[in-house]
Scaffold this motif. Structure first.
Motif, PDB file in Angstrom:
ATOM      1  N   LYS A 315      24.039  38.557  29.685  1.00 44.03           N
ATOM      2  CA  LYS A 315      23.951  40.183  30.210  1.00 44.03           C
ATOM      3  C   LYS A 315      24.047  40.380  31.604  1.00 44.03           C
ATOM      4  N   GLY A 316      23.793  39.126  32.397  1.00 44.08           N
ATOM      5  CA  GLY A 316      23.598  39.398  33.838  1.00 44.08           C
ATOM      6  C   GLY A 316      25.200  39.181  34.349  1.00 44.08           C
ATOM      7  N   VAL A 317      26.395  39.016  33.584  1.00 44.37           N
ATOM      8  CA  VAL A 317      27.673  39.041  34.087  1.00 44.37           C
ATOM      9  C   VAL A 317      28.075  40.186  34.485  1.00 44.37           C
ATOM     10  N   SER A 318      28.548  40.388  35.786  1.00 42.94           N
ATOM     11  CA  SER A 318      28.959  41.582  36.297  1.00 42.94           C
ATOM     12  C   SER A 318      30.466  41.672  36.449  1.00 42.94           C
ATOM     13  N   LEU A 320      32.799  42.366  34.405  1.00 43.85           N
ATOM     14  CA  LEU A 320      33.286  42.134  33.065  1.00 43.85           C
ATOM     15  C   LEU A 320      34.325  43.198  32.793  1.00 43.85           C
ATOM     16  N   GLU A 321      33.982  44.285  32.651  1.00 43.70           N
ATOM     17  CA  GLU A 321      34.767  45.424  32.157  1.00 43.70           C
ATOM     18  C   GLU A 321      36.155  45.561  32.842  1.00 43.70           C
ATOM     19  N   GLU A 322      36.010  45.359  33.991  1.00 50.96           N
ATOM     20  CA  GLU A 322      37.603  45.435  34.852  1.00 50.96           C
ATOM     21  C   GLU A 322      38.196  44.379  34.457  1.00 50.96           C
ATOM     22  N   GLU A 323      37.749  43.180  34.519  1.00 48.80           N
ATOM     23  CA  GLU A 323      38.488  42.017  34.022  1.00 48.80           C
ATOM     24  C   GLU A 323      39.150  42.066  32.623  1.00 48.80           C
ATOM     25  N   VAL A 324      38.318  42.631  31.561  1.00 51.47           N
ATOM     26  CA  VAL A 324      38.669  42.587  30.426  1.00 51.47           C
ATOM     27  C   VAL A 324      39.839  43.496  30.122  1.00 51.47           C
ATOM     28  N   LYS A 325      39.806  44.730  30.914  1.00 47.84           N
ATOM     29  CA  LYS A 325      41.012  45.314  30.988  1.00 47.84           C
ATOM     30  C   LYS A 325      42.135  44.927  31.365  1.00 47.84           C
ATOM     31  N   ARG A 326      42.256  43.900  32.428  1.00 42.75           N
ATOM     32  CA  ARG A 326      43.311  43.150  32.983  1.00 42.75           C
ATOM     33  C   ARG A 326      43.676  42.206  32.021  1.00 42.75           C
ATOM     34  N   PHE A 327      42.766  41.715  31.401  1.00 46.58           N
ATOM     35  CA  PHE A 327      43.161  40.502  30.494  1.00 46.58           C
ATOM     36  C   PHE A 327      43.875  41.196  29.087  1.00 46.58           C
ATOM     37  N   GLU A 328      43.292  42.444  28.849  1.00 46.92           N
ATOM     38  CA  GLU A 328      44.033  43.160  27.719  1.00 46.92           C
ATOM     39  C   GLU A 328      45.496  43.486  27.717  1.00 46.92           C
ATOM     40  N   GLN A 329      45.784  43.943  29.112  1.00 44.96           N
ATOM     41  CA  GLN A 329      47.054  44.039  29.589  1.00 44.96           C
ATOM     42  C   GLN A 329      48.160  42.875  29.389  1.00 44.96           C
ATOM     43  N   LEU A 330      47.618  41.988  29.330  1.00 43.64           N
ATOM     44  CA  LEU A 330      48.449  40.639  29.174  1.00 43.64           C
ATOM     45  C   LEU A 330      49.045  40.440  27.943  1.00 43.64           C
ATOM     46  N   PHE A 331      48.423  41.266  26.939  1.00 48.53           N
ATOM     47  CA  PHE A 331      48.869  40.941  25.591  1.00 48.53           C
ATOM     48  C   PHE A 331      50.059  42.163  25.109  1.00 48.53           C
ATOM     49  N   PHE A 389      40.242  35.279  36.697  1.00 45.09           N
ATOM     50  CA  PHE A 389      39.201  35.617  35.698  1.00 45.09           C
ATOM     51  C   PHE A 389      37.714  35.289  35.846  1.00 45.09           C
ATOM     52  N   PRO A 390      36.996  35.659  37.066  1.00 44.46           N
ATOM     53  CA  PRO A 390      35.818  34.946  37.203  1.00 44.46           C
ATOM     54  C   PRO A 390      34.770  35.265  36.312  1.00 44.46           C
ATOM     55  N   ALA A 391      34.676  36.468  36.088  1.00 47.88           N
ATOM     56  CA  ALA A 391      33.472  37.100  35.104  1.00 47.88           C
ATOM     57  C   ALA A 391      33.828  36.438  33.446  1.00 47.88           C
ATOM     58  N   ILE A 392      35.020  36.534  33.300  1.00 45.93           N
ATOM     59  CA  ILE A 392      35.533  35.891  31.836  1.00 45.93           C
ATOM     60  C   ILE A 392      35.117  34.452  31.627  1.00 45.93           C
ATOM     61  N   THR A 393      35.369  33.620  32.913  1.00 42.91           N
ATOM     62  CA  THR A 393      35.148  32.495  32.776  1.00 42.91           C
ATOM     63  C   THR A 393      33.778  32.088  32.777  1.00 42.91           C
ATOM     64  N   LYS A 394      33.048  32.907  33.414  1.00 43.83           N
ATOM     65  CA  LYS A 394      31.481  32.789  33.590  1.00 43.83           C
ATOM     66  C   LYS A 394      30.920  32.904  32.103  1.00 43.83           C
ATOM     67  N   VAL A 395      31.409  33.863  31.195  1.00 37.44           N
ATOM     68  CA  VAL A 395      31.038  34.058  29.816  1.00 37.44           C
ATOM     69  C   VAL A 395      31.492  33.055  29.079  1.00 37.44           C
ATOM     70  N   MET A 396      32.721  32.523  29.212  1.00 41.03           N
ATOM     71  CA  MET A 396      33.170  31.592  28.410  1.00 41.03           C
ATOM     72  C   MET A 396      32.130  30.069  28.873  1.00 41.03           C
ATOM     73  N   ASP A 397      31.919  29.962  30.118  1.00 40.99           N
ATOM     74  CA  ASP A 397      31.144  28.770  30.433  1.00 40.99           C
ATOM     75  C   ASP A 397      29.646  28.872  29.745  1.00 40.99           C
ATOM     76  N   THR A 398      29.159  30.212  29.949  1.00 41.97           N
ATOM     77  CA  THR A 398      27.824  30.463  29.297  1.00 41.97           C
ATOM     78  C   THR A 398      27.616  30.188  27.891  1.00 41.97           C
ATOM     79  N   LEU A 399      28.766  30.651  27.096  1.00 40.71           N
ATOM     80  CA  LEU A 399      28.783  30.048  25.745  1.00 40.71           C
ATOM     81  C   LEU A 399      28.818  28.981  25.295  1.00 40.71           C
TER      82      LEU A 399
END
Length: 609
Positions: A315-318, A320-331, A389-399
């Motif tokens: 919940k504390g990862v900040s 993320l929104e912006e990164e996910v948008k960039r990530f989605e563009q890759l597709f 993608f620091p926030a996405i990495t953080k999420v993955m690490d946490t999971l």
DNA sequence: TCATAAATTACAGACCTGAC
DNA sequence: GTCAGGTCTGTAATTTATGA
């Protein structure tokens, strides 16, 4: 070390041991009996938990290996044997408990009234289990019955129309095999002299082995038919198809027609994106009832270690929104190519690992499933991705932080439920005639339904996840394989070479097939001939064909020398044929020892003939 | 890295053998 | 009869294949 043993009050060891003439044996066996009974009676010594476990099991485990070690094999065996014979002890029938390394015992009903103590003569160590597997998962492995849940997939597996074109597959295997053999001869290694020869011999052996495995795989499908089950941990649907070598899959047919494979491109990153957008750890996620949230909830309770902490961190990862948008563009284009470009743009120096599309794909898999702690965080792939993608990495690490398989299981469960319980059910409903098979993230069907199924696949994926997807279509046709034969053969050879390099070349030369120097044939004429164990050992040899052929020419009293000569090179694929002719033609009596192997693996030069 | 299934190898446990 | 070693067989453990 115990000074005395506790045994049943009405137990008298002398009844069982007085017939032994030698006093040391009498004492040894008596001691052993007392020792065993004491172990049963005074177990467990300490905790409440131990007593509970005992109740649950219904008996005291005895590890034979330890018993023998502590008492001597003869004493332990004799004592246990006699105690069981007269039902002083009763062995509990409990299959697979302690992985067959221990059995459970209780006192016989005639010996449960009261105890007495007897002196100990030897200093014998207590029966500790420290060196043996202590914790054994006693829970039963509950398998889901796939036919009850997913008839829309199992019905095509059970109707007998799915088969493998074994002749075509075999031909292909032989072509590839001979190509590789030709390549092997030209291999330049850094080895010289004897070592070089050894390396090539070993390489050849591995080539033979690999191809005999492939041949076995096609035979298996042909003989055993298809098998299937659904895993309880990752919910995947495992079938004969999922196990089959990628190349050999080209020879699979349904109702005489080839298959078309529909692959979800970049499925794992796509599912990661779906996960990141859904955020099942957020407050809104808690109340949602979509399947993704259910899976997430279920998995967090199942692997609950540290999961509370994990959820707080997520919940504390900040940002993320912006990164996910960039990530989605890759597709929008080819995901792996886009990612590769992005990474090279921002990290022109540490380009290693992202040089090609294939390398990028491997790197992504690595990033998804490897747990990055301490020094692993300095690995180039991690550095490159996390700076982008620091926030996405953080999420993955946490999971991964609670249990390192969390993310892998989560994505696999998502994929399975999505494909098996959502999309294919939908397709089956819409086109009941279309044959459907799955290989994890891919759907297979016959050519006439390919276009329909593909469209439906894409559409329902988008409906469920809200994401645009691409589906790659490829015809699995053995004929087209021949165009890429050389390339495939090269790849295969590379794989085998890699494997060969792993072990030192000079190692294990004399231990190649130690068990096959002699083998006992238990009986013949109508009875079992070669035991399965001997056969499995024999048939793995590159020269499998020789052995059986050779046995046929053997006379009573055949020597190893005789066996070494006359080794015709005949290929025998079917073990049963060999067994039968062995029974008919081999004049050996029950229990006779005959030489099966008495020769070395031919060196490269010998093979050339 | 994760997952599963089949093949293959190692080993427990029962039984066997021949010298003493 | 024991002792010291062996064989035989089924199963646990490991390896190797697949998938991502």
């Amino acid at each position: 070390m115990k000074k005395e043993y506790t045994v049943p009050a009405n137990f008298d060891a002398s009844i069982y041991t007085s017939h032994f003439k030698r006093s040391d044996v009498r004492i040894g066996v008596t001691e052993a009996m007392h020792y065993i009974l004491d172990h049963i009676i005074s177990y467990p010594i300490d905790s409440e938990k131990g007593r509970d476990t005992l109740d649950k099991r219904g008996g005291v485990p005895i590890f034979t290996v330890l018993l023998r070690k502590n008492l001597g094999q003869r004493n332990a065996d004799k004592a246990l044997q006699m105690l069981l014979r007269d039902e002083v002890l009763v062995k509990k029938e409990a299959p697979s408990m302690f992985k067959k390394k221990a059995a459970l015992y209780v006192l016989g009903s005639a010996f449960t009234a009261g105890v007495k103590t007897v002196p100990s003569h030897k200093k014998t160590a207590p029966l500790q289990k420290k060196n043996v597997v202590e914790t054994v998962n006693l829970g039963e492995k509950d398998s889901l019955e796939p036919e009850d849940f997913i008839p829309h997939l199992t019905k095509f597996l059970k109707d007998g129309k799915l088969e493998i074109n074994a002749e075509a597959a075999d031909f292909y295997i032989q072509m590839a095999h001979s190509l590789i053999l030709a390549d092997v001869k030209q291999i330049e290694t850094t080895y010289t002299g004897k070592k070089k020869k050894e390396y090539k011999t070993k390489l050849l052996r591995n080539v033979h082995k690999t191809f005999s495995q492939y041949a076995d795989a096609t035979l298996r499908v042909k003989e055993k038919g298809v098998t299937f089950s659904r895993s309880t941990s990752n919910l995947r649907f495992n079938t004969t198809l999922t196990q089959l070598n990628r190349e050999l899959r080209n020879f699979v047919q349904y109702d005489g027609k080839p298959m078309v494979q529909l692959d979800l491109t970049a499925s794992q990153p796509m599912l990661l994106l779906y996960l990141l957008k859904s955020k099942p750890w957020s407050e809104e996620g808690k109340n949602s009832s979509s399947f993704l949230h259910n899976i997430f909830k279920h998995l967090t309770t199942q692997l609950k270690k540290k999961s509370y902490h994990m959820l707080c961190t997520l919940k504390g990862v900040s940002g993320l929104e912006e990164e996910v948008k960039r990530f989605e563009q890759l597709f929008e284009g080819d995901f792996y190519v886009s990612l590769q470009k992005e990474i090279l743009k921002s990290n022109p120096h540490s380009s290693s690992g992202f040089n090609t599309r294939q390398a990028t794909k491997s790197a992504v898999m690595y990033l998804l499933f490897e747990e990055f702690v301490s020094e692993k965080r300095s690995r180039s792939a991690y550095v490159a991705f996390s700076s982008l993608f620091p926030a996405i990495t953080k999420v993955m690490d946490t999971l991964k932080s609670g249990s390192k398989n969390f993310l892998a299981l989560l994505l696999q469960q998502l994929e399975s439920v999505l494909i098996i319980d959502k999309i294919t059910i939908h397709i089956a409903y819409k086109f009941p005639e279309a044959p459907l098979f799955t290989i994890h993230d891919a759907i297979l069907t016959t050519p006439e339904f390919a276009a329909l199924v593909k469209e439906e696949f894409k559409e329902s994926f988008t409906t469920i996840t809200g994401l645009k997807s691409q589906v790659k279509e490829s015809l699995l046709d053995g004929a087209s394989l021949n165009d890429t034969l050389e390339e495939s053969a090269k790849k295969e050879l590379e794989k085998i070479r890699k494997k060969t390099r792993k072990t030192k070349v000079s190692e294990k030369q004399d231990k190649m097939f130690p068990k096959l120097v002699q083998a006992k044939i238990p009986s013949w004429k109508g009875q079992t001939a070669l035991t399965t164990v001997v056969w499995t050992q024999a048939k793995t040899l590159p020269l499998q064909k020789i052995i059986a052929e050779h046995l046929n020419t053997l006379n009573i009293g055949g020597t190893k020398d005789k066996a070494t000569k006359a080794l015709p090179m005949v290929k025998i694929n079917n073990p049963l044929e060999v067994n039968e002719s062995l029974l008919k033609n081999t004049p050996v009596r029950s229990g006779q020892i005959v030489p099966i192997m008495g020769f070395d693996i031919p060196s490269v030069e010998e093979e050339e003939e």
